[in-house]
Design a protein around this motif. Structure first.
Motif, PDB file in Angstrom:
ATOM      1  N   ALA A   1       0.844  -1.198   0.000  1.00 11.99           N
ATOM      2  CA  ALA A   1       0.000   0.000   0.000  1.00 11.99           C
ATOM      3  C   ALA A   1       0.874   1.241   0.000  1.00 11.99           C
ATOM      4  CB  ALA A   1      -0.900   0.007   1.238  1.00 11.99           C
ATOM      5  N   GLU A   2       0.240   2.374  -0.295  1.00 14.78           N
ATOM      6  CA  GLU A   2       0.881   3.661  -0.118  1.00 14.78           C
ATOM      7  C   GLU A   2       0.213   4.344   1.057  1.00 14.78           C
ATOM      8  OE1 GLU A   2       0.977   5.829  -3.824  1.00 14.78           O
ATOM      9  OE2 GLU A   2       2.503   4.457  -4.629  1.00 14.78           O
ATOM     10  N   ILE A   3       1.028   4.783   2.004  1.00  9.48           N
ATOM     11  CA  ILE A   3       0.545   5.382   3.248  1.00  9.48           C
ATOM     12  C   ILE A   3       1.089   6.796   3.358  1.00  9.48           C
ATOM     13  CG2 ILE A   3       0.615   5.251   5.775  1.00  9.48           C
ATOM     14  CD1 ILE A   3       1.333   2.118   3.991  1.00  9.48           C
ATOM     15  N   ARG A   4       0.212   7.749   3.644  1.00 10.29           N
ATOM     16  CA  ARG A   4       0.626   9.134   3.862  1.00 10.29           C
ATOM     17  C   ARG A   4       0.671   9.392   5.362  1.00 10.29           C
ATOM     18  NH1 ARG A   4       2.031  13.012   0.798  1.00 10.29           N
ATOM     19  NH2 ARG A   4       0.827  12.215  -0.960  1.00 10.29           N
TER      20      ARG A   4
ATOM     21  N   ARG B   1      -2.466   7.382   7.026  1.00 13.22           N
ATOM     22  CA  ARG B   1      -3.633   6.802   6.353  1.00 13.22           C
ATOM     23  C   ARG B   1      -3.200   6.082   5.085  1.00 13.22           C
ATOM     24  NH1 ARG B   1      -8.500   8.496   8.125  1.00 13.22           N
ATOM     25  NH2 ARG B   1      -8.504  10.300   9.500  1.00 13.22           N
ATOM     26  N   ILE B   2      -3.899   5.000   4.775  1.00 15.05           N
ATOM     27  CA  ILE B   2      -3.676   4.304   3.520  1.00 15.05           C
ATOM     28  C   ILE B   2      -4.278   5.159   2.409  1.00 15.05           C
ATOM     29  CG2 ILE B   2      -4.227   2.257   2.141  1.00 15.05           C
ATOM     30  CD1 ILE B   2      -4.323   0.668   4.777  1.00 15.05           C
ATOM     31  N   GLU B   3      -3.443   5.581   1.476  1.00 11.78           N
ATOM     32  CA  GLU B   3      -3.950   6.342   0.324  1.00 11.78           C
ATOM     33  C   GLU B   3      -4.404   5.414  -0.777  1.00 11.78           C
ATOM     34  OE1 GLU B   3      -1.771   9.537  -1.383  1.00 11.78           O
ATOM     35  OE2 GLU B   3      -2.059  10.777   0.377  1.00 11.78           O
ATOM     36  N   LYS B   4      -3.660   4.311  -0.950  1.00 13.05           N
ATOM     37  CA  LYS B   4      -3.971   3.416  -2.054  1.00 13.05           C
ATOM     38  C   LYS B   4      -3.446   2.019  -1.737  1.00 13.05           C
ATOM     39  CE  LYS B   4      -1.586   4.137  -5.829  1.00 13.05           C
ATOM     40  NZ  LYS B   4      -1.079   4.570  -7.137  1.00 13.05           N
ATOM     41  N   THR B   5      -4.299   1.017  -1.890  1.00 15.05           N
ATOM     42  CA  THR B   5      -3.833  -0.358  -1.753  1.00 15.05           C
ATOM     43  C   THR B   5      -3.182  -0.777  -3.067  1.00 15.05           C
ATOM     44  OG1 THR B   5      -5.973  -1.242  -2.431  1.00 15.05           O
ATOM     45  CG2 THR B   5      -5.600  -1.014  -0.075  1.00 15.05           C
ATOM     46  N   LEU B   6      -2.168  -1.608  -2.965  1.00 12.80           N
ATOM     47  CA  LEU B   6      -1.446  -2.070  -4.146  1.00 12.80           C
ATOM     48  C   LEU B   6      -1.601  -3.569  -4.359  1.00 12.80           C
ATOM     49  CD1 LEU B   6       1.796   0.029  -3.581  1.00 12.80           C
ATOM     50  CD2 LEU B   6      -0.128   0.563  -5.094  1.00 12.80           C
ATOM     51  N   LYS B   7      -2.153  -4.261  -3.369  1.00 13.16           N
ATOM     52  CA  LYS B   7      -2.363  -5.703  -3.496  1.00 13.16           C
ATOM     53  C   LYS B   7      -3.635  -5.956  -4.298  1.00 13.16           C
ATOM     54  CE  LYS B   7      -1.771  -8.418  -0.054  1.00 13.16           C
ATOM     55  NZ  LYS B   7      -1.810  -9.084   1.247  1.00 13.16           N
ATOM     56  N   LYS B   8      -3.546  -6.847  -5.233  1.00 17.10           N
ATOM     57  CA  LYS B   8      -4.709  -7.153  -6.076  1.00 17.10           C
ATOM     58  C   LYS B   8      -5.833  -7.831  -5.296  1.00 17.10           C
ATOM     59  CE  LYS B   8      -2.040  -7.366 -10.335  1.00 17.10           C
ATOM     60  NZ  LYS B   8      -1.681  -6.010 -10.201  1.00 17.10           N
ATOM     61  N   ASP B   9      -5.468  -8.602  -4.265  1.00 14.05           N
ATOM     62  CA  ASP B   9      -6.473  -9.333  -3.499  1.00 14.05           C
ATOM     63  C   ASP B   9      -6.858  -8.632  -2.188  1.00 14.05           C
ATOM     64  OD1 ASP B   9      -4.054  -9.736  -2.215  1.00 14.05           O
ATOM     65  OD2 ASP B   9      -4.388 -11.866  -1.853  1.00 14.05           O
ATOM     66  N   ALA B  10      -6.552  -7.329  -2.076  1.00 18.39           N
ATOM     67  CA  ALA B  10      -6.863  -6.588  -0.851  1.00 18.39           C
ATOM     68  C   ALA B  10      -8.371  -6.492  -0.650  1.00 18.39           C
ATOM     69  CB  ALA B  10      -6.260  -5.194  -0.905  1.00 18.39           C
TER      70      ALA B  10
ATOM     71  N   ALA C   1     -13.639   1.743   4.640  1.00 16.94           N
ATOM     72  CA  ALA C   1     -12.863   1.447   3.433  1.00 16.94           C
ATOM     73  C   ALA C   1     -11.381   1.425   3.761  1.00 16.94           C
ATOM     74  CB  ALA C   1     -13.146   2.498   2.367  1.00 16.94           C
ATOM     75  N   ILE C   2     -10.656   0.491   3.156  1.00 11.47           N
ATOM     76  CA  ILE C   2      -9.207   0.406   3.361  1.00 11.47           C
ATOM     77  C   ILE C   2      -8.531   1.672   2.838  1.00 11.47           C
ATOM     78  CG2 ILE C   2      -7.103  -0.837   2.699  1.00 11.47           C
ATOM     79  CD1 ILE C   2      -8.749  -2.357   4.787  1.00 11.47           C
ATOM     80  N   ASN C   3      -8.912   2.118   1.639  1.00 12.85           N
ATOM     81  CA  ASN C   3      -8.352   3.374   1.128  1.00 12.85           C
ATOM     82  C   ASN C   3      -8.912   4.509   1.978  1.00 12.85           C
ATOM     83  OD1 ASN C   3      -6.820   2.184  -0.889  1.00 12.85           O
ATOM     84  ND2 ASN C   3      -8.458   2.333  -2.392  1.00 12.85           N
ATOM     85  N   GLY C   4      -8.007   5.248   2.615  1.00 14.20           N
ATOM     86  CA  GLY C   4      -8.402   6.322   3.525  1.00 14.20           C
ATOM     87  C   GLY C   4      -8.368   5.907   4.985  1.00 14.20           C
ATOM     88  N   LEU C   5      -8.149   4.636   5.273  1.00 10.53           N
ATOM     89  CA  LEU C   5      -8.156   4.130   6.652  1.00 10.53           C
ATOM     90  C   LEU C   5      -6.947   4.638   7.428  1.00 10.53           C
ATOM     91  CD1 LEU C   5      -9.752   2.127   8.519  1.00 10.53           C
ATOM     92  CD2 LEU C   5      -8.033   0.423   7.863  1.00 10.53           C
ATOM     93  N   GLU C   6      -7.203   5.175   8.621  1.00  6.01           N
ATOM     94  CA  GLU C   6      -6.119   5.617   9.495  1.00  6.01           C
ATOM     95  C   GLU C   6      -5.506   4.387  10.164  1.00  6.01           C
ATOM     96  OE1 GLU C   6      -5.736   9.293  12.404  1.00  6.01           O
ATOM     97  OE2 GLU C   6      -6.883   7.673  13.323  1.00  6.01           O
ATOM     98  N   ILE C   7      -4.208   4.162   9.907  1.00  2.00           N
ATOM     99  CA  ILE C   7      -3.551   2.986  10.499  1.00  2.00           C
ATOM    100  C   ILE C   7      -2.469   3.367  11.506  1.00  2.00           C
ATOM    101  CG2 ILE C   7      -4.083   1.461   8.566  1.00  2.00           C
ATOM    102  CD1 ILE C   7      -1.069   1.781   7.750  1.00  2.00           C
TER     103      ILE C   7
ATOM    104  N   ASN D   1       5.711   5.272  20.704  1.00  2.00           N
ATOM    105  CA  ASN D   1       4.577   5.284  21.637  1.00  2.00           C
ATOM    106  C   ASN D   1       3.230   5.524  20.973  1.00  2.00           C
ATOM    107  OD1 ASN D   1       6.314   4.745  23.813  1.00  2.00           O
ATOM    108  ND2 ASN D   1       6.850   6.910  23.888  1.00  2.00           N
ATOM    109  N   GLY D   2       3.197   5.422  19.666  1.00  2.00           N
ATOM    110  CA  GLY D   2       1.924   5.462  18.966  1.00  2.00           C
ATOM    111  C   GLY D   2       1.431   4.037  18.754  1.00  2.00           C
ATOM    112  N   LYS D   3       0.431   3.913  17.917  1.00  4.26           N
ATOM    113  CA  LYS D   3      -0.136   2.605  17.566  1.00  4.26           C
ATOM    114  C   LYS D   3      -0.188   2.469  16.057  1.00  4.26           C
ATOM    115  CE  LYS D   3      -1.288   1.224  21.737  1.00  4.26           C
ATOM    116  NZ  LYS D   3      -0.751   0.017  22.334  1.00  4.26           N
TER     117      LYS D   3
END
Length: 142
Positions: A39-42, A53-62, A77-83, A98-100
């Protein structure tokens, strides 16, 4: 005039290089098991606290949504999800801790440690549960 422009250019180059030794920016996560991009994470900074946040998943089976999440992110939605949440810079070090961090594939949250490496072009991402940890190396997207 030329001397001023040269100094200004050098100052901008230095400040850009200095700013890159930070987790802030766009990253491509690499699966530590398969070596494939996931994925691409910003990652952003708000008052010294990092979120990602996940900006874009790159796995085809995500999966399109986080069905394994256990909090308010369940079903989002996975795209936009705060991780990434709550990581702060450790004083005197180029380390944010000390974050998550959330693994949306299994819904588990881990204690987080971020450390820019290779001049800020890569990011060591380590998630902990007790004494056990897993490390991934993310690559900065230019």
């Amino acid at each position: 005039m030329k001397k001023t422009l040269i100094l200004l250019g050098a100052a901008l180059a230095f400040s850009s290089a200095f700013a890159q030794v930070s987790p802030v920016g766009l990253w491509r996560s690499i699966d530590d098991k398969t070596g494939e991009p996931k994925a691409e994470i910003r990652i952003t900074d708000s008052g010294g606290v990092l979120t990602g946040r996940i900006e874009k998943t790159l796995k085809k089976d995500a999966k399109p949504t986080c069905e394994e999440c256990r909090d308010e992110r369940k079903g989002q939605a996975i795209n936009g999800l705060e991780i990434i949440r709550g990581a702060k810079k450790t004083e005197g070090q180029d380390v944010w801790e000390n974050g998550k961090i959330l693994d949306p594939e299994n819904g588990k949250e881990y204690t987080l440690r971020l450390a820019p490496i290779e001049g800020g072009q890569k990011l060591q991402v380590r998630g902990y549960i007790g004494p056990f940890f897993r490390t991934q190396t993310w690559v900065r997207v230019q």
